[in-house]
Design a protein around this motif. Structure first.
Motif, PDB file in Angstrom:
ATOM      1  N   ASP A 145      34.344  74.032  42.651  1.00 43.18           N
ATOM      2  CA  ASP A 145      35.753  73.835  42.957  1.00 43.18           C
ATOM      3  C   ASP A 145      35.816  73.279  44.376  1.00 43.18           C
ATOM      4  OD1 ASP A 145      35.437  76.014  44.655  1.00 43.18           O
ATOM      5  OD2 ASP A 145      36.463  77.427  43.327  1.00 43.18           O
ATOM      6  N   ALA A 146      36.977  73.298  44.989  1.00 42.03           N
ATOM      7  CA  ALA A 146      37.115  72.663  46.297  1.00 42.03           C
ATOM      8  C   ALA A 146      36.286  73.357  47.376  1.00 42.03           C
ATOM      9  CB  ALA A 146      38.581  72.624  46.706  1.00 42.03           C
ATOM     10  N   GLN A 147      36.089  74.688  47.224  1.00 45.06           N
ATOM     11  CA  GLN A 147      35.387  75.445  48.269  1.00 45.06           C
ATOM     12  C   GLN A 147      33.979  75.893  47.882  1.00 45.06           C
ATOM     13  OE1 GLN A 147      38.804  76.452  47.598  1.00 45.06           O
ATOM     14  NE2 GLN A 147      39.416  75.109  49.273  1.00 45.06           N
ATOM     15  N   HIS A 148      33.720  76.074  46.598  1.00 42.77           N
ATOM     16  CA  HIS A 148      32.483  76.732  46.180  1.00 42.77           C
ATOM     17  C   HIS A 148      31.686  75.882  45.195  1.00 42.77           C
ATOM     18  CE1 HIS A 148      35.427  79.969  47.136  1.00 42.77           C
ATOM     19  NE2 HIS A 148      34.423  80.388  47.875  1.00 42.77           N
ATOM     20  N   ARG A 149      30.365  76.077  45.235  1.00 45.08           N
ATOM     21  CA  ARG A 149      29.457  75.469  44.248  1.00 45.08           C
ATOM     22  C   ARG A 149      28.513  76.573  43.792  1.00 45.08           C
ATOM     23  NH1 ARG A 149      27.456  70.175  47.521  1.00 45.08           N
ATOM     24  NH2 ARG A 149      25.732  71.613  47.858  1.00 45.08           N
ATOM     25  N   ILE A 177      32.673  71.528  35.621  1.00 46.52           N
ATOM     26  CA  ILE A 177      31.478  72.221  35.135  1.00 46.52           C
ATOM     27  C   ILE A 177      30.539  71.186  34.539  1.00 46.52           C
ATOM     28  CG2 ILE A 177      30.568  73.900  33.471  1.00 46.52           C
ATOM     29  CD1 ILE A 177      33.346  75.281  33.632  1.00 46.52           C
ATOM     30  N   ILE A 178      29.280  71.233  34.949  1.00 40.75           N
ATOM     31  CA  ILE A 178      28.266  70.356  34.376  1.00 40.75           C
ATOM     32  C   ILE A 178      27.136  71.222  33.835  1.00 40.75           C
ATOM     33  CG2 ILE A 178      26.650  68.462  34.784  1.00 40.75           C
ATOM     34  CD1 ILE A 178      28.451  67.461  37.001  1.00 40.75           C
ATOM     35  N   ALA A 179      26.863  71.092  32.543  1.00 37.00           N
ATOM     36  CA  ALA A 179      25.792  71.858  31.901  1.00 37.00           C
ATOM     37  C   ALA A 179      24.459  71.167  32.156  1.00 37.00           C
ATOM     38  CB  ALA A 179      26.051  71.972  30.400  1.00 37.00           C
ATOM     39  N   ARG A 180      23.455  71.972  32.515  1.00 35.78           N
ATOM     40  CA  ARG A 180      22.109  71.423  32.717  1.00 35.78           C
ATOM     41  C   ARG A 180      21.152  71.948  31.630  1.00 35.78           C
ATOM     42  NH1 ARG A 180      20.593  68.967  37.595  1.00 35.78           N
ATOM     43  NH2 ARG A 180      18.484  69.810  37.310  1.00 35.78           N
ATOM     44  N   GLY A 197      27.078  63.556  33.079  1.00 38.46           N
ATOM     45  CA  GLY A 197      27.238  63.582  34.530  1.00 38.46           C
ATOM     46  C   GLY A 197      26.447  62.476  35.200  1.00 38.46           C
ATOM     47  N   GLU A 198      25.209  62.278  34.746  1.00 40.68           N
ATOM     48  CA  GLU A 198      24.374  61.220  35.328  1.00 40.68           C
ATOM     49  C   GLU A 198      24.942  59.830  35.038  1.00 40.68           C
ATOM     50  OE1 GLU A 198      19.999  63.307  35.630  1.00 40.68           O
ATOM     51  OE2 GLU A 198      20.437  62.109  33.839  1.00 40.68           O
ATOM     52  N   ALA A 199      25.472  59.652  33.824  1.00 44.96           N
ATOM     53  CA  ALA A 199      26.063  58.362  33.474  1.00 44.96           C
ATOM     54  C   ALA A 199      27.276  58.067  34.357  1.00 44.96           C
ATOM     55  CB  ALA A 199      26.470  58.354  32.001  1.00 44.96           C
ATOM     56  N   LEU A 200      28.095  59.096  34.603  1.00 47.09           N
ATOM     57  CA  LEU A 200      29.271  58.908  35.446  1.00 47.09           C
ATOM     58  C   LEU A 200      28.884  58.684  36.907  1.00 47.09           C
ATOM     59  CD1 LEU A 200      31.600  61.638  33.936  1.00 47.09           C
ATOM     60  CD2 LEU A 200      32.024  59.183  33.883  1.00 47.09           C
ATOM     61  N   ALA A 201      27.841  59.408  37.345  1.00 45.91           N
ATOM     62  CA  ALA A 201      27.396  59.272  38.734  1.00 45.91           C
ATOM     63  C   ALA A 201      26.681  57.938  38.958  1.00 45.91           C
ATOM     64  CB  ALA A 201      26.473  60.430  39.100  1.00 45.91           C
ATOM     65  N   GLY A 202      26.125  57.370  37.874  1.00 45.46           N
ATOM     66  CA  GLY A 202      25.365  56.126  37.991  1.00 45.46           C
ATOM     67  C   GLY A 202      23.999  56.322  38.609  1.00 45.46           C
ATOM     68  N   ARG A 203      23.505  57.562  38.547  1.00 43.04           N
ATOM     69  CA  ARG A 203      22.187  57.873  39.131  1.00 43.04           C
ATOM     70  C   ARG A 203      21.681  59.172  38.522  1.00 43.04           C
ATOM     71  NH1 ARG A 203      26.035  59.675  42.769  1.00 43.04           N
ATOM     72  NH2 ARG A 203      25.736  61.816  43.517  1.00 43.04           N
ATOM     73  N   LEU A 231      19.690  71.005  41.148  1.00 46.01           N
ATOM     74  CA  LEU A 231      20.964  71.726  41.097  1.00 46.01           C
ATOM     75  C   LEU A 231      21.902  71.229  42.186  1.00 46.01           C
ATOM     76  CD1 LEU A 231      19.947  75.465  40.537  1.00 46.01           C
ATOM     77  CD2 LEU A 231      21.028  73.926  38.908  1.00 46.01           C
ATOM     78  N   ALA A 232      21.359  71.012  43.365  1.00 46.45           N
ATOM     79  CA  ALA A 232      22.189  70.555  44.472  1.00 46.45           C
ATOM     80  C   ALA A 232      22.805  69.188  44.183  1.00 46.45           C
ATOM     81  CB  ALA A 232      21.359  70.496  45.758  1.00 46.45           C
ATOM     82  N   ASP A 233      22.031  68.300  43.553  1.00 48.14           N
ATOM     83  CA  ASP A 233      22.560  66.979  43.182  1.00 48.14           C
ATOM     84  C   ASP A 233      23.738  67.115  42.221  1.00 48.14           C
ATOM     85  OD1 ASP A 233      20.636  65.538  44.658  1.00 48.14           O
ATOM     86  OD2 ASP A 233      19.196  65.657  43.008  1.00 48.14           O
ATOM     87  N   THR A 234      23.548  67.961  41.206  1.00 44.78           N
ATOM     88  CA  THR A 234      24.603  68.164  40.208  1.00 44.78           C
ATOM     89  C   THR A 234      25.836  68.786  40.846  1.00 44.78           C
ATOM     90  OG1 THR A 234      22.981  68.416  38.426  1.00 44.78           O
ATOM     91  CG2 THR A 234      25.178  69.304  38.030  1.00 44.78           C
ATOM     92  N   ALA A 235      25.618  69.811  41.674  1.00 46.61           N
ATOM     93  CA  ALA A 235      26.739  70.501  42.319  1.00 46.61           C
ATOM     94  C   ALA A 235      27.495  69.570  43.263  1.00 46.61           C
ATOM     95  CB  ALA A 235      26.227  71.724  43.077  1.00 46.61           C
ATOM     96  N   GLU A 236      26.755  68.732  43.988  1.00 44.81           N
ATOM     97  CA  GLU A 236      27.392  67.806  44.923  1.00 44.81           C
ATOM     98  C   GLU A 236      28.249  66.797  44.166  1.00 44.81           C
ATOM     99  OE1 GLU A 236      25.913  64.412  48.061  1.00 44.81           O
ATOM    100  OE2 GLU A 236      24.731  66.251  47.933  1.00 44.81           O
ATOM    101  N   PHE A 237      27.724  66.288  43.037  1.00 41.81           N
ATOM    102  CA  PHE A 237      28.503  65.335  42.247  1.00 41.81           C
ATOM    103  C   PHE A 237      29.737  66.017  41.648  1.00 41.81           C
ATOM    104  CE2 PHE A 237      29.356  63.309  38.053  1.00 41.81           C
ATOM    105  CZ  PHE A 237      29.917  62.138  38.549  1.00 41.81           C
ATOM    106  N   ALA A 238      29.565  67.225  41.121  1.00 39.26           N
ATOM    107  CA  ALA A 238      30.703  67.958  40.539  1.00 39.26           C
ATOM    108  C   ALA A 238      31.788  68.174  41.586  1.00 39.26           C
ATOM    109  CB  ALA A 238      30.235  69.294  39.971  1.00 39.26           C
TER     110      ALA A 238
END
Length: 315
Positions: free
Chosen positions: A237-241, A225-228, A194-200, A205-212
């Motif tokens: 999904d479109a509405q929920h994190r 889904i991103i495993a931490r 996820g970090e490699a794709l985000a480039g940062r 948790l909020a960072d991961t959820a926002e990127f997802a």
């Protein structure tokens, strides 16, 4: 309990061998313990874990040569329903070695045989005949050498009425994000990917959820889904994190944790459970898997015992 059909696809399976040595010393003959043999490969492991959890699936597995024959025997021994696809060359092997003195684990993954156009065509034909409308199809594990980078998209296109779950890595994952697969139901990745794709970095948790969720809004998949790792798993999904906490357990081996997660998550969805319930069960299965040795997957009694610890909260 009724469930929708589940199909798993393993194009680069492996005969997994696990053993232990006292110390790993360069140049020495290292006396190993009796090896444990298991059928391996992403989709195949998902089917094995689904079976252990009381569910049903059909595993499509590419098999070749004498190693493939041995692999097929191990699959039959576990009672997993499977169809073999004639793969090129010899099915690969993988080796996991635990160093007793330090507890370190060393994993050696061989590449597997190179696929040509004829083998790819056989897969599309078989998928078209076996994927069920409304069922769930899991594309999981490494892609075999010789297939194009957009092969998961081609596979998904051959199952237009199936809910496709993609759990891959490397260039295949990057391609699926850069050029979204139409109608993809679920894309799963780990935190480093996820970090490699985000480039940062994604420290919170909020960072991961926002990127997802940004990937969902970009049309990459209906759910991401991103495993931490030992922290747990984020789903957007479109509405929920939401976030499902991992249970606190003593880690023996992380091999198979991701596959156990996918198995439990998909099984819950196939039984009509909510995304939150599926995420909790997946997190419990991943936690249970790390308690087991080497290439062993989750045990159902551990999953159910750990499930109450894997609470789901909004992010």
């Amino acid at each position: 309990m009724t469930q929708a059909p589940i199909l798993t696809l393993t194009l680069n399976p492996a005969l997994d061998m696990a053993t232990e040595v006292a110390d790993i010393i360069p140049g020495h003959k290292l006396r190993c313990s009796e090896p444990q043999l298991d059928p391996g490969g992403g989709g195949l492991n998902v089917s094995r874990a689904i079976k252990a959890l009381g569910g049903d699936s059909l595993a499509l597995v590419a098999i070749g040569g004498l190693t493939g024959d041995r692999l097929a025997g191990l699959i039959r021994g576990e009672g997993v329903t499977f169809l073999s696809i004639l793969g090129p060359g010899e099915t690969r092997q993988s080796l996991t070695v635990n160093e007793a003195s330090t507890g370190k684990q060393f994993r050696f993954m061989l590449p597997g045989p190179t696929w040509g156009e004829a083998e790819r065509a056989r897969v599309f034909t078989l998928l078209g005949a076996t994927a069920r409308p409304g069922g769930i199809s899991v594309i999981s594990g490494s892609q075999p050498p010789g297939v194009p980078v957009d092969f998961p998209a081609q596979l998904a296109a051959s199952m237009p009425e199936s809910r496709v779950v993609l759990d891959t890595s490397g260039s295949a994952l990057t391609e699926a994000v850069r050029h979204p697969i139409p109608g993809l139901e679920v894309l799963r990745m780990d935190g480093e990917e996820g970090e490699a794709l985000a480039g940062r970095p994604l420290p919170t948790l909020a960072d991961t959820a926002e990127f997802a969720q940004s990937l969902v809004h970009a049309g990459v998949a209906r759910m991401v889904i991103i495993a931490r790792g030992a922290e747990g798993n984020v789903l957007a999904d479109a509405q929920h994190r939401v976030f499902a906490k991992a249970a606190r357990v003593k880690v023996k081996s992380t091999v198979g944790a991701g596959d156990s997660f996918v198995a439990a998550f998909v099984l819950a969805l196939s039984r009509g459970q909510s995304n939150d319930e599926a995420l909790a069960l997946g997190s419990a299965a991943a936690s249970a898997a790390v308690m087991s040795d080497a290439t062993q997957l989750c045990r159902p009694e551990d999953v159910m015992r750990l499930l109450p610890e894997c609470a789901v909260t909004k992010v």
